[in-house]
Design a protein around this motif. Structure first.
Motif, PDB file in Angstrom:
ATOM      1  N   PRO A 118       0.790  -1.370   0.032  1.00 54.19           N
ATOM      2  CA  PRO A 118       0.066  -0.125  -0.083  1.00 54.19           C
ATOM      3  C   PRO A 118       0.989   1.300   0.012  1.00 54.19           C
ATOM      4  O   PRO A 118       0.360   2.348  -0.239  1.00 54.19           O
ATOM      5  CB  PRO A 118      -0.770  -0.024   1.184  1.00 54.19           C
ATOM      6  N   TYR A 119       2.011   1.159   0.330  1.00 54.32           N
ATOM      7  CA  TYR A 119       2.733   2.514   0.559  1.00 54.32           C
ATOM      8  C   TYR A 119       3.557   3.037  -0.724  1.00 54.32           C
ATOM      9  O   TYR A 119       4.076   2.129  -1.593  1.00 54.32           O
ATOM     10  CB  TYR A 119       4.154   2.155   1.384  1.00 54.32           C
ATOM     11  N   THR A 120       3.341   4.426  -0.826  1.00 54.25           N
ATOM     12  CA  THR A 120       3.963   5.025  -1.967  1.00 54.25           C
ATOM     13  C   THR A 120       5.290   4.638  -2.420  1.00 54.25           C
ATOM     14  O   THR A 120       5.659   4.700  -3.555  1.00 54.25           O
ATOM     15  CB  THR A 120       3.650   6.600  -1.913  1.00 54.25           C
ATOM     16  N   ASN A 374       0.761   5.664  -7.973  1.00 56.81           N
ATOM     17  CA  ASN A 374       0.943   6.144  -6.590  1.00 56.81           C
ATOM     18  C   ASN A 374      -0.113   5.300  -5.896  1.00 56.81           C
ATOM     19  O   ASN A 374      -0.593   4.466  -6.111  1.00 56.81           O
ATOM     20  CB  ASN A 374       0.261   7.421  -6.970  1.00 56.81           C
ATOM     21  N   LYS A 375      -0.345   5.749  -4.620  1.00 57.46           N
ATOM     22  CA  LYS A 375      -0.939   5.095  -3.815  1.00 57.46           C
ATOM     23  C   LYS A 375      -2.480   4.930  -4.148  1.00 57.46           C
ATOM     24  O   LYS A 375      -3.262   3.975  -3.641  1.00 57.46           O
ATOM     25  CB  LYS A 375      -0.960   5.822  -2.312  1.00 57.46           C
ATOM     26  N   TYR A 378      -3.968   1.382  -5.375  1.00 57.98           N
ATOM     27  CA  TYR A 378      -4.047   0.547  -4.489  1.00 57.98           C
ATOM     28  C   TYR A 378      -4.970   0.861  -3.373  1.00 57.98           C
ATOM     29  O   TYR A 378      -5.905   0.152  -3.152  1.00 57.98           O
ATOM     30  CB  TYR A 378      -2.746  -0.114  -3.730  1.00 57.98           C
ATOM     31  N   ASN A 379      -4.736   1.922  -2.781  1.00 54.15           N
ATOM     32  CA  ASN A 379      -5.994   2.658  -2.190  1.00 54.15           C
ATOM     33  C   ASN A 379      -6.442   1.961  -0.761  1.00 54.15           C
ATOM     34  O   ASN A 379      -7.534   1.663  -0.594  1.00 54.15           O
ATOM     35  CB  ASN A 379      -7.148   3.231  -3.151  1.00 54.15           C
ATOM     36  N   ARG A 409       5.379  -0.991   6.346  1.00 52.80           N
ATOM     37  CA  ARG A 409       6.119   0.595   6.049  1.00 52.80           C
ATOM     38  C   ARG A 409       7.687   0.467   5.999  1.00 52.80           C
ATOM     39  O   ARG A 409       8.029   0.968   5.043  1.00 52.80           O
ATOM     40  CB  ARG A 409       5.575   1.218   6.972  1.00 52.80           C
TER      41      ARG A 409
END
Length: 444
Positions: A118-120, A374-375, A378-379, A409
């Motif tokens: 999920p992380y940018t 970008n995030k 997946y959001n 993370r």
């Protein structure tokens, strides 16, 4: 004068059509596969262990043709590297990355299996994606709805009176629960356990099990999500608990679509955008509208005892003139390029893998753009979100899931560092750096 003008316009129109035909024919003849241009065909390389067999095919995608393989020895010849998200490992990415390599990510699941997704810091290294998010390049938002007609067909529909009779004669509860996983990011099992204190729930899966499935459904119902036998078995129930294992925008699984197909009202918790995708304005009962399970149970008893109130949720079955009133859902179902069978499988020509390969084939053929994902591709909300429990309690495993996503993370940030440096690394090197980052609280 008017006749001359009409002839002139007709001549111009015919000329445009002729030129377009020549252009299309030229593209077809110059881009199609042939022995002469075989070496010019772009190669796509699957970098995944999920393909256990030798995979080497020519993929024809309109005017574009690509060679698709899983032979890692073809890395230097590949134009694009394709990753299947469900089983990605932090040390299994090809480094150093060539400047000509496009990276594509196909990922259908919530973060529970791969917490760094999920992380940018992770996502921005991929150029194209196919996920459940409507903002990905090949959205899979409705992949768990086999066919639009499944929402409206009446094969499994049971009237309110018949449901009442089943409850009385077979001593069924009004609510059914069918799950095997009892450790979820959404706290599903904790919420259902509280709901059971206030209303009877028939639970057939191994999670909170209190009733047995018929023998013919016990062996393989997980691999036959929409079987005729299963849908007929479920249809006498009024409500079905539909709580996703994780909360992400547009992450919608069979838990939502299956009760709608069977003419049952879903009791839903999961995607925050779920109301954007329901067939009518009132198609489900949403857990997030109630402060706790006790309040939800009171609402279920009220709706379950009133035929008109109950049927108001079933417009997709009873409104034959316009069963699906949601233009976003209609448009998405019309435009999606894949088609799932009732068994939950896709035909070869319509498989997600093939559609994703064609997406990457076209991008490889027509663009050198290395734009980052970008995030939103997946959001998923972070930290994990769970269903509301009484007295604002946390689910049993909430701390464990937060810890796991914290590790994710760190993993994403460390992957970002290695990838920006563009150097190879081993699992031992990665693990050592990860331990150091976590011990020193270097993960933001």
């Amino acid at each position: 004068m008017r006749s001359w003008r009409n002839r002139w316009l007709w001549t111009v129109l015919v000329s445009i059509i002729w030129l377009c035909t020549i252009a299309v024919l030229y593209l077809y003849l110059t881009r199609r596969e042939s022995p002469r241009i075989r070496n010019a065909v772009h190669e796509l390389l699957w970098w995944t262990d999920d393909l256990h067999w030798n995979y080497d095919e020519m993929r024809h995608c309109g005017f574009d043709t690509c060679r698709v393989t899983n032979n890692h020895k073809r890395l230097h010849e590949a134009r694009a590297i394709l990753f299947y998200g469900s089983n990605m490992k932090v040390d299994e990415f090809p480094m150093p990355r060539s400047g000509r390599h496009l990276w594509g990510l196909l990922h259908e699941e919530s973060p529970r299996n791969v917490p760094f997704v999920p992380y940018t810091e992770f996502l921005r290294h991929f150029n194209y994606t196919s996920t459940f998010s409507r903002y990905s390049d090949l959205p899979l938002t409705t992949q768990y709805l086999p066919h639009p007609s499944d929402l409206t067909q009446l094969d499994y529909q049971s009237t309110f009176l018949n449901k009442q009779r089943h409850q009385f004669n077979e001593q069924l509860a009004s609510v059914v629960f069918l799950q095997t996983d009892c450790n979820t990011m959404s706290g599903r099992e904790d919420y259902v356990r509280e709901l059971m204190k206030h209303i009877q729930v028939d639970s057939y899966g191994s999670c909170l099990h209190n009733r047995d499935l018929p023998e013919q459904l016990q062996n393989d119902y997980l691999n036959n999500l929409y079987s005729d036998a299963l849908l007929r078995f479920l249809s006498p129930y009024k409500f079905m608990i539909a709580i996703e294992n994780g909360v992400c925008e547009d992450y919608i699984t069979e838990k939502f679509w299956r009760p709608l197909m069977a003419g049952i009202i879903p009791i839903y918790f999961g995607s925050p955008s779920i109301r954007n995708w329901q067939p009518q304005n009132q198609s489900a009962i949403y857990i997030d509208e109630f402060p706790n399970a006790s309040a939800l149970a009171a609402h279920l008893q009220q709706v379950g005892g009133n035929e008109s109130a109950y049927n108001a949720y079933l417009g997709h079955k009873f409104n034959r003139r316009q069963p699906i009133q949601n233009p976003l859902l209609v448009n998405h179902l019309l435009m999606r390029g894949y088609q799932m069978r009732r068994s939950g499988e896709l035909s070869n020509e319509d498989s997600l893998f093939h559609k994703f390969e064609c997406l990457m084939c076209r991008r490889a053929a027509w663009t050198d753009q290395r734009r980052p994902a970008n995030k939103r591709h997946y959001n998923c909300p972070l930290p994990p979100v769970y269903a509301p429990l009484e007295q604002q309690k946390e689910p049993k495993y909430a701390a464990d899931w937060r810890s796991m996503m914290g590790v994710g993370r760190c993993q994403a940030q460390l992957l970002d560092a290695f990838w920006r440096a563009n150097i190879p690394y081993t699992k031992a090197e990665f693990d050592a750096r990860l331990s150091e980052m976590m011990e020193q609280n270097k993960c933001n």
